[in-house]
Design a protein around this motif. Structure first.
Motif, PDB file in Angstrom:
ATOM      1  N   UNK A 192       0.814  -1.215   0.000  1.00 22.76           N
ATOM      2  CA  UNK A 192       0.000   0.000   0.000  1.00 22.76           C
ATOM      3  C   UNK A 192       0.852   1.271   0.000  1.00 22.76           C
ATOM      4  N   UNK A 193       2.171   1.121  -0.066  1.00 25.67           N
ATOM      5  CA  UNK A 193       3.059   2.289  -0.062  1.00 25.67           C
ATOM      6  C   UNK A 193       2.870   3.121  -1.323  1.00 25.67           C
ATOM      7  N   UNK A 194       2.985   4.442  -1.164  1.00 28.58           N
ATOM      8  CA  UNK A 194       2.830   5.371  -2.287  1.00 28.58           C
ATOM      9  C   UNK A 194       4.056   6.273  -2.366  1.00 28.58           C
ATOM     10  N   UNK A 195       4.271   6.968  -3.495  1.00 28.46           N
ATOM     11  CA  UNK A 195       5.405   7.892  -3.607  1.00 28.46           C
ATOM     12  C   UNK A 195       5.422   8.958  -2.511  1.00 28.46           C
ATOM     13  N   UNK A 196       4.245   9.396  -2.080  1.00 30.07           N
ATOM     14  CA  UNK A 196       4.183  10.434  -1.049  1.00 30.07           C
ATOM     15  C   UNK A 196       4.726   9.959   0.300  1.00 30.07           C
ATOM     16  N   UNK A 197       4.802   8.641   0.497  1.00 32.49           N
ATOM     17  CA  UNK A 197       5.385   8.116   1.727  1.00 32.49           C
ATOM     18  C   UNK A 197       6.886   8.378   1.796  1.00 32.49           C
ATOM     19  N   UNK A 198       7.496   8.719   0.662  1.00 32.52           N
ATOM     20  CA  UNK A 198       8.938   8.921   0.593  1.00 32.52           C
ATOM     21  C   UNK A 198       9.292  10.347   0.153  1.00 32.52           C
ATOM     22  N   UNK A 199       8.337  11.266   0.291  1.00 32.25           N
ATOM     23  CA  UNK A 199       8.498  12.616  -0.265  1.00 32.25           C
ATOM     24  C   UNK A 199       8.202  13.674   0.781  1.00 32.25           C
ATOM     25  N   UNK A 200       8.953  14.785   0.704  1.00 33.42           N
ATOM     26  CA  UNK A 200       8.690  15.953   1.544  1.00 33.42           C
ATOM     27  C   UNK A 200       9.295  17.165   0.850  1.00 33.42           C
ATOM     28  N   UNK A 201       8.595  18.278   0.860  1.00 33.84           N
ATOM     29  CA  UNK A 201       9.080  19.509   0.236  1.00 33.84           C
ATOM     30  C   UNK A 201       9.597  20.450   1.318  1.00 33.84           C
ATOM     31  N   UNK A 202      10.879  20.768   1.271  1.00 29.30           N
ATOM     32  CA  UNK A 202      11.502  21.620   2.280  1.00 29.30           C
ATOM     33  C   UNK A 202      11.453  23.072   1.814  1.00 29.30           C
ATOM     34  N   UNK A 203      10.799  23.920   2.588  1.00 30.02           N
ATOM     35  CA  UNK A 203      10.658  25.326   2.249  1.00 30.02           C
ATOM     36  C   UNK A 203      11.724  26.165   2.947  1.00 30.02           C
ATOM     37  N   UNK A 204      11.930  27.371   2.453  1.00 30.64           N
ATOM     38  CA  UNK A 204      12.852  28.308   3.100  1.00 30.64           C
ATOM     39  C   UNK A 204      12.334  28.646   4.491  1.00 30.64           C
TER      40      UNK A 204
END
Length: 220
Positions: free
Chosen positions: A52-64
C-alpha cells in the motif's frame, strides 16, 4: 589461545558498534503509520503494508525557513515524522536558514552524528569534545564546504558572512532529537533549582533568576 582472545575482543567491539545507531532494517522499507489495528510495530513505529506504499510516503518539500526571530535562524527538520518512509532507514536531514549574523545556538543530537554542507554563505562552526579536555574544534566554512559534528557533542553554527546563509545537515538517525543547551538548562519546565545552577555555573543567584525568567527561543 591468544588468537581466540583477539577474535572475541574484536567481535565484542563490532557488536557494541552495531547498537550505537539505529538498528539495520530487515526489509526494503517500513512506511510508518499510527494505525495499531493494521500495522506491525517496528523500531518505534507501526509499518504500513508495503503493497500500500505510495510515492508520497517517501516525499517531503523543504521550504525556506523564517529567520525573523531573535536567533536569526530557522531549522527545518526532515525526520521520520515528516517522511514516513524513513522509518527503520536510520537517516534524516535538516535545512538550516540563517539571516545575517544568525546563530544556530549550542545544541546536541543525542542519537545522531551530523554532517553539514554549506549551500550559500559563510558559517563559523564548531563543537566541544567531552570531559576532561572540553576542547573547542572550529572552522569557517564557505559554499560547498562540509563539516562533521560527532554524535552527542555540543555544537553550533554562526553566519559570519555579509548576507543570508543556507546549509543542509544529514543525520545518522531517523529521529536524531535535539537538546538546545540554554533552553534545556534555563528554560526547563519545571525549573531547575537555582541552588543547582548557581553552584554549577559559579554565578550569583540573581543572574540565574534573570536567565530563568527569559523567553528562550526555539528555532526548530
Amino acid at each position: 589461545m591468544k588468537s581466540i582472545y583477539l577474535f572475541f575482543t574484536a567481535f565484542l567491539a563490532l557488536a557494541s558498534c552495531a547498537f550505537a545507531f539505529d538498528p539495520s532494517p530487515l526489509q526494503d522499507f517500513c512506511v510508518a503509520i499510527n494505525d495499531t489495528k493494521t500495522g506491525v510495530f517496528v523500531n518505534g513505529k507501526f509499518c504500513k503494508n508495503p503493497k500500500l506504499a505510495t510515492p508520497n510516503d517517501f516525499f517531503f518539500s523543504v521550504k525556506e525557513g523564517n529567520t525573523s526571530n531573535p536567533l536569526g535562524s530557522k531549522v527545518t527538520p526532515v525526520t521520520v515524522n515528516d517522511i514516513l518512509g524513513l522509518n527503520t532507514l536510520g537517516i534524516s536531514l535538516a535545512r538550516i536558514d540563517f539571516a545575517s549574523r544568525g546563530l544556530n545556538p549550542p545544541h546536541t543530537h543525542p542519537r545522531a552524528t551530523e554532517i553539514l554542507i554549506v549551500l550559500e554563505g559563510t558559517l563559523y562552526v564548531g563543537f566541544v569534545t567531552s570531559n576532561p579536555e572540553n576542547r573547542l574544534i572550529t572552522k569557517v566554512l564557505n559554499k560547498g564546504d562540509v563539516f562533521v559534528f560527532p554524535i552527542g557533542l555540543i555544537h553550533f553554527q554562526l553566519n559570519v558572512g555579509y548576507g543570508n546563509a543556507v546549509a543542509i545537515a544529514g543525520l545518522s538517525s531517523q529521529n536524531p532529537g535535539v537538546i538546545t543547551i540554554a533552553n534545556a538548562v534555563f528554560g526547563s519546565n519545571p525549573k531547575i533549582s537555582s541552588e543547582v545552577l548557581t553552584k554549577a555555573f559559579q554565578v550569583d543567584n540573581n543572574i540565574v533568576d534573570n536567565l530563568q525568567k527569559q523567553f528562550w527561543v526555539d528555532n526548530n
